[in-house]
Design a protein around this motif. Sequence first.
Motif, short mmCIF file in Angstrom:
data_model
loop_
_atom_site.label_atom_id
_atom_site.label_comp_id
_atom_site.label_asym_id
_atom_site.label_seq_id
_atom_site.Cartn_x
_atom_site.Cartn_y
_atom_site.Cartn_z
N MET A 1 -44.03 7.86 -62.23
CA MET A 1 -44.24 6.92 -63.32
C MET A 1 -44.85 7.67 -64.49
SD MET A 1 -46.60 3.55 -63.32
CE MET A 1 -46.50 2.48 -64.70
N ALA A 72 -47.70 3.87 -54.23
CA ALA A 72 -47.59 3.54 -55.66
C ALA A 72 -48.48 4.49 -56.47
CB ALA A 72 -47.99 2.09 -55.88
N ALA A 75 -50.27 3.95 -60.02
CA ALA A 75 -51.54 3.24 -60.25
C ALA A 75 -52.59 4.19 -60.82
CB ALA A 75 -52.05 2.62 -58.95
#
Length: 92
Positions: A1, A72, A75
């Motif tokens: 990300m 994830a 985060a």
Amino acid sequence: MKLALSAKRIAAVAVEDGVELTATAKSYVRDLFCMADKVDAKASVAEGMVSLLPGESVVLHIATADAAALAAPGAFAAANVPRSANDPKREW
């Protein structure tokens, strides 16, 4: 990300023993640090208070065994986790 923040671009990737957070400066970044405990209370970061000139990058290693954090890793790239002295003040 990847997230575009005011003076830096952040990318987070899960690795074998945690998360690698790569910060690339778009302009001068003073005293970059990662508040990893906002994601995992037991997480720790080996590096901290790093200053970067435009175009420079640094990889911060975040040690975590938290399965949710590893699933994830983005985060750790959230706007309230990697911070620097030149970030605007925000109320979280």
